[in-house]
Scaffold this active site. Structure first.
Site, PDB file in Angstrom:
ATOM      1  N   GLU A   7      37.672  41.091  44.133  1.00 37.65           N
ATOM      2  CA  GLU A   7      36.439  40.696  43.458  1.00 37.65           C
ATOM      3  C   GLU A   7      35.456  40.095  44.449  1.00 37.65           C
ATOM      4  OE1 GLU A   7      35.335  38.342  39.408  1.00 37.65           O
ATOM      5  OE2 GLU A   7      36.629  37.371  40.817  1.00 37.65           O
ATOM      6  N   MET A 148      43.071  33.971  41.419  1.00 34.04           N
ATOM      7  CA  MET A 148      42.389  35.210  41.032  1.00 34.04           C
ATOM      8  C   MET A 148      43.176  35.872  39.921  1.00 34.04           C
ATOM      9  SD  MET A 148      39.959  37.343  41.287  1.00 34.04           S
ATOM     10  CE  MET A 148      39.838  38.800  40.237  1.00 34.04           C
ATOM     11  N   HIS A 182      43.100  28.341  33.518  1.00 27.81           N
ATOM     12  CA  HIS A 182      41.890  29.127  33.810  1.00 27.81           C
ATOM     13  C   HIS A 182      42.259  30.585  34.049  1.00 27.81           C
ATOM     14  CE1 HIS A 182      37.709  29.503  35.382  1.00 27.81           C
ATOM     15  NE2 HIS A 182      38.259  30.565  35.946  1.00 27.81           N
ATOM     16  N   GLU A 183      43.250  30.815  34.902  1.00 27.47           N
ATOM     17  CA  GLU A 183      43.587  32.201  35.247  1.00 27.47           C
ATOM     18  C   GLU A 183      44.178  32.963  34.053  1.00 27.47           C
ATOM     19  OE1 GLU A 183      42.345  33.257  37.852  1.00 27.47           O
ATOM     20  OE2 GLU A 183      41.917  31.324  38.741  1.00 27.47           O
ATOM     21  N   HIS A 186      41.554  34.290  31.643  1.00 28.91           N
ATOM     22  CA  HIS A 186      40.903  35.541  32.018  1.00 28.91           C
ATOM     23  C   HIS A 186      41.659  36.734  31.492  1.00 28.91           C
ATOM     24  CE1 HIS A 186      37.658  34.420  34.484  1.00 28.91           C
ATOM     25  NE2 HIS A 186      38.392  33.610  35.180  1.00 28.91           N
ATOM     26  N   TYR A 284      30.377  28.564  36.669  1.00 31.93           N
ATOM     27  CA  TYR A 284      31.604  27.980  36.131  1.00 31.93           C
ATOM     28  C   TYR A 284      31.308  26.762  35.249  1.00 31.93           C
ATOM     29  CZ  TYR A 284      34.402  30.836  39.330  1.00 31.93           C
ATOM     30  OH  TYR A 284      35.003  31.875  39.978  1.00 31.93           O
TER      31      TYR A 284
END
Length: 774
Positions: A7, A148, A182-183, A186, A284
């Site tokens: 990314e 990520m 957080h990850e 996603h 963010y």
């Protein structure tokens, strides 16, 4: 070790593709690798075979199952010789991979324990199932991002995923819970985090933004949910306090200086040639703050209902922010509890499509609230097409009672219910608990009443609102809206403030980290010392008691782990004898028994003041401990800093000389040593002379980066043209012409800033003189 990071546009470096987020495909991946390593990718391996090359050497071929339909930036692979721990949650196999010794020592057990819980929490709250059969989380010794969210193969920096079983403190676990959260977030929505833990993979992976200009849909939504996920697995964390301290307050500070909106047009971004600048705190933290506000005025129930509908409609495809507004509007239209003053798109575009944020000014005599863009009055920015008006939800309370939510949808409006009486006990508080993304500027009448209320009964105002009241008024001071004296009036009550969370925001405003040596040399210092210490003593003694008797009792006090160091460092900096004694006693205990552990929460301050109040014996002990082969990096950093705290000039000079020796230090430490010394009261002149004397040698190793770091600090001491000339002579001899011009401008602006600061400090000194005995 090989690992990928695609990314935003690096997939094209790995395989031929158009790596636009809207171009989704399925992927068949096969990796040929050394037999002693394992290969991982997004999907489970379905076949492992062997092949010989032309030299007769054997290779392993790992073939993976066909992926789900996804964007190129989410494809990923890792080839490593790691071990893993595993468990299954609702049919989803979760494996956490790390270096063999880390797995053996149990460093990734905590991450394994919470990953499945967070997955289940997200599935339940969003009512959307995770579509893959497995999830691998890999901890890399070195990785460019914090984490990520590649679908099914999430990659982290080691530090983001490891918890030492001996560390009982909540702080480390909270950080891991945030990043993992957080990850994982996603896995539905979609993008990467710079500083947090488990990505919500629903936002970004399942539903991806059409193009990078709506990156905030991935990252902002995920950054909001990460806090919900983290407080779900660590319920001792206070969701609102941790969210304001880490997200809202820092981004309000930053956003007033940044000229970009949350959602930019594609053309604007394409013209800038860089997608990387989008991976910033606006995307963010502002994204998360706007989401928090949206969830607040919709109610969480309606917000989640709309998100579920949005995720289901756009699964395995792409969406833009208008698609999200449409789904929220559908949910709002289908009920009658929540009434909005305008369509969802109109409300939300005012927050996402224009720069900055508003400041509300309340006049209590007339009940008028007006709004304008919060800007630096000395440096006005141009306005944009929205005429700088926002549609603003206002949560408020009067005399301690919560009032119904109201809205400001034009530049100014009268609210008769907000007119107050002559009684000094009649007061109003706006934006209760920081539920909206804006600042509030009260008139003098209300501020006086709030200041008086804080002195008589601080708990009448919720802790988050006390935090916000103080932060707002200091920000308004910095930006020229109100005089500094107004902000200082709100600090009189502090002897009754028992929340470190609030104290921290006070200290950050009164004693900014980079100005300690400047303040120390000003007449304001003895007044600040007298005024602040008197107010700090109750909270200082409360926490010092734990340090002396039972520091483990603070294991669940997240804010003590975060902010106690600043409180202690300030008390020692102000010369509080008890604090200096505490530091030298704990440091002496360590000298007497090198296996003794100074409590980690305050180790940096204790070591610094242990060296500062000691002699060369204390300094030499720090040096000896630094050179121990079994020392860990975190302790090394603390000791490098502590050795710069010495009060003897010759010790600092010797330390800088040691820094030049390749035999004593790896080269990347030398600039750290100089940077530490240059920020100290007596160190800045010594470091400057050292740099100028040794420049030929230093410039080979560090070039101009070191010079700029030193210059930043030296600039704080520039008050006259003569001082500028002194610095200039050196820069003229060492820099290229274009750099010289830049430095001259830097020094000139530093001089003006310092003159302004001195004027401000003189006002503070006068106010303190009049109030120091209150």
């Amino acid at each position: 070790l090989i690992a990928s990071q695609m990314e935003p546009t690096y997939a094209r470096r790995v395989y031929p593709c158009f790596d636009e987020p809207a171009m989704k495909a399925t992927f068949n991946i096969r990796i040929i690798h050394d037999p002693s390593y394992v290969a991982l990718s997004n999907m489970p391996a379905i076949d492992v075979s062997e092949v010989k090359d032309e030299n007769g050497s054997l290779w392993t071929v790992t073939t993976f199952n066909t992926s789900l339909k996804m964007s190129t930036y989410l494809t990923a692979f890792v080839i490593c010789d790691f071990d893993y721990v595993t468990r299954t949650e609702r049919g989803n196999e979760i494996r956490i991979w790390a270096r063999k010794e880390a797995v053996k020592n149990g460093y990734v057990d905590y991450a394994l324990n919470i990953t499945g819980q967070i997955f289940s929490f997200l599935e339940d709250i969003l009512n959307v199932s995770y579509p893959l059969p497995k999830t691998d989380l890999v901890a890399l010794p070195d990785f460019g991002a914090g984490g990520m969210e590649n679908w099914g193969l999430i990659i982290f920096q080691e530090a983001s995923l490891m918890n030492f079983p001996s560390d009982e403190f909540t702080r480390r676990k909270a950080m891991i819970a945030l990043i993992v959260s957080h990850e994982l977030g996603h896995q539905a929505c979609g993008k990467k985090i710079l500083y947090v833990f488990f990505q919500f993979k629903w936002f970004g992976n399942l539903v991806t933004m059409n193009w990078w200009n709506d990156l905030w849909l991935n990252e902002g939504l995920t950054s909001y949910f990460e806090y919900l996920g983290a407080t779900f697995v660590e319920p001792k964390l206070s969701l609102d306090k941790i969210f304001y301290a880490h997200v809202v307050q820092p981004i309000l500070r930053e956003d007033s200086e940044i000229a970009r909106s949350l959602s930019e047009s594609e053309d604007t971004i394409k013209a800038s040639f860089s997608l990387m600048f989008l991976f910033d705190n606006i995307t963010y933290s502002k994204g998360a703050s706007i989401t928090w506000m949206l969830s607040g005025f919709l109610t969480e129930k309606l917000f989640i209902r709309a998100l579920t509908s949005y995720l289901k409609e756009f699964s395995f495809s792409n969406a833009n922010q208008d698609d999200l507004w449409t789904h929220i509007q559908m949910v709002v239209d289908a009920q009658d509890e929540v009434q909005l003053p305008a369509p969802v798109k109109q409300i939300m575009d005012s927050w996402t499509c224009q720069n900055g944020f508003p400041v509300l000014t309340l006049n209590l005599t007339t009940g008028t609230i007006s709004q304008e863009q919060f800007f630096n009055k000395n440096n006005r920015k141009s306005t944009d097409s929205y005429n700088n008006t926002w549609i603003i939800p206002i949560s408020w309370m009067r005399n301690g009672s919560s009032q119904p939510l109201t809205w400001l949808d034009k530049s100014s409006k009268i609210f008769p219910e907000m007119q107050i009486s002559e009684s000094e006990y009649d007061w109003i508080l706006l934006n209760v608990n920081l539920s909206g993304y804006y600042r509030v500027n009260y008139d003098q009448i209300n501020l006086k009443r709030l200041a008086r209320l804080l002195e008589s009964d601080p708990k009448a105002i919720p802790a988050v609102s006390r935090f916000q009241l103080i932060d707002d008024v200091f920000a308004l001071t910095d930006f020229g809206y109100v005089p500094i004296e107004t902000a200082l009036e709100l600090t009189k009550y502090l002897a009754r403030e028992d929340e470190l969370f609030v104290w921290n925001v006070v200290l950050l405003n009164l004693i900014p980290d980079n100005l300690e040596s400047t303040l120390k040399n000003h007449e304001v210092y003895p007044l600040l010392k007298k005024y602040l210490l008197k107010r700090m003593l109750p909270i200082y003694h409360y926490y010092a008691g734990f340090i002396w008797q039972n520091v483990d009792a603070l294991e669940d006090d997240y804010f003590a782990q975060l902010y106690l160091e600043k409180l202690l460092a300030t008390a020692c900096w102000l010369g509080l004898q008890d604090c200096l004694d505490l530091s030298s006693e704990l440091y002496a205990k360590w000298r007497g028994n090198p296996d003794y552990k100074i409590p980690f929460l305050i180790r940096r301050t204790v070591c610094c003041y242990g060296v500062a109040v000691g002699s060369d014996k204390e300094w030499n002990f720090a040096w000896e401990m630094y050179n121990r082969t079994d020392s860990v990096e975190e302790d090394d950093d603390i000791l490098l800093y502590a050795m710069s705290c010495a009060k003897e000039s010759w010790l600092l000079y010797r330390y800088l000389q040691y820094g030049l020796s390749d035999a004593l230090f790896s080269s990347n430490r030398t600039s750290v040593i100089i940077s530490h010394v240059v920020t100290k009261d007596i160190g800045h002149r010594i470091a400057w002379e050292f740099v100028t004397e040794n420049w030929p040698l230093l410039s080979q190793g560090y070039g101009h980066e070191l010079l700029h770091d030193v210059l930043k600090v030296m600039g704080r001491f520039v008050k006259t043209d003569v001082q500028i000339e002194e610095l200039q002579v050196f820069y003229n001899a060492t820099l290229e012409e274009d750099e010289r011009e830049a430095v001259t401008m830097l020094l000139e602006s530093a001089k003006l800033e310092n003159i302004e600061r001195r004027k401000l400090l003189s006002k503070v000194a006068i106010w303190l003189e009049n109030n120091v005995d209150d």
